[in-house]
Motif scaffolding. Sequence first.
Motif, mmCIF file in Angstrom:
data_model
loop_
_atom_site.group_PDB
_atom_site.id
_atom_site.type_symbol
_atom_site.label_atom_id
_atom_site.label_comp_id
_atom_site.label_asym_id
_atom_site.label_seq_id
_atom_site.Cartn_x
_atom_site.Cartn_y
_atom_site.Cartn_z
ATOM 1 N N ASP A 61 -16.277 -4.575 -1.445
ATOM 2 C CA ASP A 61 -14.966 -4.035 -1.858
ATOM 3 C C ASP A 61 -14.775 -4.317 -3.346
ATOM 4 O O ASP A 61 -13.847 -5.013 -3.760
ATOM 5 C CB ASP A 61 -13.828 -4.729 -1.085
ATOM 6 C CG ASP A 61 -13.636 -4.153 0.296
ATOM 7 O OD1 ASP A 61 -14.406 -3.243 0.666
ATOM 8 O OD2 ASP A 61 -12.719 -4.607 1.004
ATOM 9 N N THR A 62 -15.665 -3.774 -4.131
ATOM 10 C CA THR A 62 -15.697 -4.128 -5.545
ATOM 11 C C THR A 62 -15.562 -2.896 -6.427
ATOM 12 O O THR A 62 -15.901 -2.918 -7.606
ATOM 13 C CB THR A 62 -17.028 -4.833 -5.878
ATOM 14 O OG1 THR A 62 -18.091 -4.003 -5.401
ATOM 15 C CG2 THR A 62 -17.130 -6.192 -5.183
ATOM 16 N N LYS A 63 -15.046 -1.835 -5.819
ATOM 17 C CA LYS A 63 -14.936 -0.562 -6.541
ATOM 18 C C LYS A 63 -13.458 -0.244 -6.795
ATOM 19 O O LYS A 63 -12.572 -0.918 -6.287
ATOM 20 C CB LYS A 63 -15.544 0.555 -5.675
ATOM 21 C CG LYS A 63 -16.978 0.294 -5.227
ATOM 22 C CD LYS A 63 -17.952 0.597 -6.343
ATOM 23 C CE LYS A 63 -19.375 0.792 -5.859
ATOM 24 N NZ LYS A 63 -20.030 -0.462 -5.516
ATOM 25 N N TYR A 64 -13.235 0.835 -7.545
ATOM 26 C CA TYR A 64 -11.854 1.309 -7.704
ATOM 27 C C TYR A 64 -11.234 1.529 -6.321
ATOM 28 O O TYR A 64 -11.916 1.947 -5.386
ATOM 29 C CB TYR A 64 -11.809 2.669 -8.405
ATOM 30 C CG TYR A 64 -12.226 2.678 -9.857
ATOM 31 C CD1 TYR A 64 -11.633 1.828 -10.786
ATOM 32 C CD2 TYR A 64 -13.179 3.581 -10.300
ATOM 33 C CE1 TYR A 64 -12.016 1.888 -12.130
ATOM 34 C CE2 TYR A 64 -13.557 3.642 -11.639
ATOM 35 C CZ TYR A 64 -12.973 2.791 -12.549
ATOM 36 O OH TYR A 64 -13.336 2.847 -13.857
ATOM 37 N N THR A 65 -9.930 1.294 -6.247
ATOM 38 C CA THR A 65 -9.207 1.657 -5.017
ATOM 39 C C THR A 65 -8.199 2.752 -5.380
ATOM 40 O O THR A 65 -8.132 3.152 -6.552
ATOM 41 C CB THR A 65 -8.428 0.461 -4.439
ATOM 42 O OG1 THR A 65 -7.306 0.177 -5.286
ATOM 43 C CG2 THR A 65 -9.304 -0.779 -4.308
ATOM 44 N N ALA A 66 -7.428 3.187 -4.409
ATOM 45 C CA ALA A 66 -6.318 4.085 -4.729
ATOM 46 C C ALA A 66 -5.465 3.399 -5.798
ATOM 47 O O ALA A 66 -5.328 2.173 -5.793
ATOM 48 C CB ALA A 66 -5.496 4.346 -3.479
ATOM 49 N N VAL A 67 -4.918 4.200 -6.716
ATOM 50 C CA VAL A 67 -4.245 3.631 -7.897
ATOM 51 C C VAL A 67 -3.189 2.601 -7.530
ATOM 52 O O VAL A 67 -3.144 1.502 -8.086
ATOM 53 C CB VAL A 67 -3.622 4.765 -8.751
ATOM 54 C CG1 VAL A 67 -2.601 4.208 -9.736
ATOM 55 C CG2 VAL A 67 -4.710 5.496 -9.516
ATOM 56 N N ASP A 68 -2.299 2.946 -6.613
ATOM 57 C CA ASP A 68 -1.207 1.991 -6.362
ATOM 58 C C ASP A 68 -1.376 1.243 -5.035
ATOM 59 O O ASP A 68 -0.407 0.891 -4.382
ATOM 60 C CB ASP A 68 0.180 2.633 -6.486
ATOM 61 C CG ASP A 68 0.435 3.711 -5.459
ATOM 62 O OD1 ASP A 68 -0.504 4.070 -4.705
ATOM 63 O OD2 ASP A 68 1.581 4.198 -5.411
ATOM 64 N N GLY A 69 -2.648 0.949 -4.708
ATOM 65 C CA GLY A 69 -2.906 0.041 -3.588
ATOM 66 C C GLY A 69 -3.664 0.668 -2.443
ATOM 67 O O GLY A 69 -3.527 1.868 -2.169
ATOM 68 N N THR A 70 -4.464 -0.159 -1.756
ATOM 69 C CA THR A 70 -5.210 0.310 -0.583
ATOM 70 C C THR A 70 -4.232 0.554 0.573
ATOM 71 O O THR A 70 -3.161 -0.073 0.635
ATOM 72 C CB THR A 70 -6.220 -0.761 -0.119
ATOM 73 O OG1 THR A 70 -5.492 -1.949 0.215
ATOM 74 C CG2 THR A 70 -7.233 -1.086 -1.194
ATOM 75 N N ASP A 71 -4.625 1.411 1.479
ATOM 76 C CA ASP A 71 -3.787 1.636 2.667
ATOM 77 C C ASP A 71 -3.637 0.345 3.468
ATOM 78 O O ASP A 71 -2.589 0.084 4.054
ATOM 79 C CB ASP A 71 -4.381 2.733 3.557
ATOM 80 C CG ASP A 71 -4.011 4.123 3.035
ATOM 81 O OD1 ASP A 71 -3.240 4.198 2.050
ATOM 82 O OD2 ASP A 71 -4.508 5.124 3.595
ATOM 83 N N ALA A 72 -4.719 -0.466 3.488
ATOM 84 C CA ALA A 72 -4.655 -1.717 4.265
ATOM 85 C C ALA A 72 -3.571 -2.635 3.700
ATOM 86 O O ALA A 72 -2.778 -3.224 4.452
ATOM 87 C CB ALA A 72 -6.008 -2.418 4.241
ATOM 88 N N LEU A 73 -3.516 -2.746 2.380
ATOM 89 C CA LEU A 73 -2.491 -3.624 1.794
ATOM 90 C C LEU A 73 -1.101 -3.004 1.939
ATOM 91 O O LEU A 73 -0.134 -3.696 2.263
ATOM 92 C CB LEU A 73 -2.810 -3.926 0.324
ATOM 93 C CG LEU A 73 -1.807 -4.842 -0.387
ATOM 94 C CD1 LEU A 73 -1.545 -6.131 0.396
ATOM 95 C CD2 LEU A 73 -2.287 -5.187 -1.805
ATOM 96 N N LYS A 74 -1.020 -1.698 1.734
ATOM 97 C CA LYS A 74 0.291 -1.057 1.894
ATOM 98 C C LYS A 74 0.810 -1.236 3.321
ATOM 99 O O LYS A 74 2.008 -1.463 3.527
ATOM 100 C CB LYS A 74 0.213 0.434 1.540
ATOM 101 C CG LYS A 74 0.052 0.686 0.050
ATOM 102 C CD LYS A 74 0.142 2.170 -0.245
ATOM 103 C CE LYS A 74 0.024 2.434 -1.726
ATOM 104 N NZ LYS A 74 0.224 3.836 -2.076
ATOM 105 N N ALA A 75 -0.092 -1.142 4.300
ATOM 106 C CA ALA A 75 0.335 -1.330 5.696
ATOM 107 C C ALA A 75 0.815 -2.769 5.907
ATOM 108 O O ALA A 75 1.821 -3.009 6.595
ATOM 109 C CB ALA A 75 -0.817 -0.998 6.644
ATOM 110 N N ALA A 76 0.113 -3.729 5.296
ATOM 111 C CA ALA A 76 0.536 -5.136 5.430
ATOM 112 C C ALA A 76 1.916 -5.340 4.782
ATOM 113 O O ALA A 76 2.757 -6.090 5.288
ATOM 114 C CB ALA A 76 -0.500 -6.054 4.784
ATOM 115 N N ILE A 77 2.139 -4.644 3.671
ATOM 116 C CA ILE A 77 3.432 -4.771 2.974
ATOM 117 C C ILE A 77 4.551 -4.132 3.814
ATOM 118 O O ILE A 77 5.638 -4.707 3.956
ATOM 119 C CB ILE A 77 3.341 -4.135 1.557
ATOM 120 C CG1 ILE A 77 2.379 -4.971 0.693
ATOM 121 C CG2 ILE A 77 4.717 -4.033 0.915
ATOM 122 C CD1 ILE A 77 1.930 -4.280 -0.597
#
Length: 400
Positions: A61-77
């Motif tokens: 997991d060392t590449k660019y992600t979606a600009v304003d956050g991964t779906d996994a983190l957004k779901a956790a938020i």
Amino acid sequence: MSFLAERLSRIKPSPTIAVSQKARDLKAAGRDVIGLGAGEPDFDTPDNIKDAAVAAIRRGDTKYTAVDGTDALKAAICGKFKRENKLDYKLDQITVSSGGKQVIFNALLATVQPGDEVIVPAPFWVSYPDIALLCGGTPVPVNCPQNNRFKLRAEDLEAAITPKTKWVILNSPNNPTGAVYTAAELKALAEVLLRHPHVWVLTDDMYEHLIYGDAKFATIAAVDPRLYERTLTMNGVSKAYCMTGWRIGYAGGPAPLIKAMAKIQSQSTTNPSSISQAASVEALNGPQQFIAEHNVKFRERRDMVVAMLNQVPGLSCDTPDGAFYVYPSCAGAIGRKTPQGKVVASDDDFVTYLLEAEGVAAVQGSAFGLSPFFRISYATSAEALRDACTRIKRACEALK
Ligand SMILES: Cc1ncc(COP(=O)(O)O)c(C=O)c1O
């Protein structure tokens, strides 16, 4: 003509970062300095969070992600907002940035037009006015006196609102005072805001979990859902999860605003660190018990610092409900003379005297917009705090 842009002259470097740097420099030069300027927990990031970061690296997991956050983190938020704040946000209502500071920066840069006013209750976190200025806006400080426990009153908010007001920034628990707004106090502010539909609310909930005693955390979009459509609820992992260096902050808000903020971020820093995002998923979804354990320590330190400072001639210190700061008044030291014959004319002079005479680095109240006070961060060991308070007492007793 200057090479530097005019906008740079509107702002100053962060005074809290400056104090920490000065303390570091003095230490490096061999001085015995206790730094009480830093706004970060002295506790290490919990191991489960570190392990999640290591696993992310190993997984690639060392590449660019979606600009304003991964779906996994957004779901956790989304899960965190629902669980802890009873706020419903969908993935497209969540933004993730490199720290809470960047969230605020994106929000103001995306919305503030020249001449727009941003209401900042004072004392304020040092960066609000300067971010507003950088974005071409006009910060409007509103005094929140000590006798109202440094909190914004509805009538003062009402008086500060003009047709040019774009945002009001709320911050509870507060940096620098530790003040915590009750749900009833937020409700009173909400009633004012409902009469002024052009004003948006940025609520900085960064210290949400750092509350002691009976005080309860509340956030305005949950207290009055009628404000949901014009509130940006900002938070982050920096303080509660001891992750200041990982640089992850986030917010929930109306989708069009979130989209505008992503547009700005796409042309500045792109995504926050992929590794830090993976670690933040674990922070939000993993065990939370360590927060309560840290809070026991923070509370003990707070009580010790307040008790010691209230024995110092010239100082008086309230007991705040949250964050890890105290904001004592040094009114009784103003106008007195140091042993070298220099008059202490301001809180700036007072903190300079503390640093020079006793090697204690605190931050002057003028940096936060309310004098004569100074801020002490108690996110450091009880031993260092005891030593610092003893030194502060000695310095104050030496004033004539
Ligand atoms: C009130 C407040 N908001 C936001 C921040 C910024 O947090 P971050 O380190 O995530 O950018 C701080 C950091 O000191 C703070 O005190």
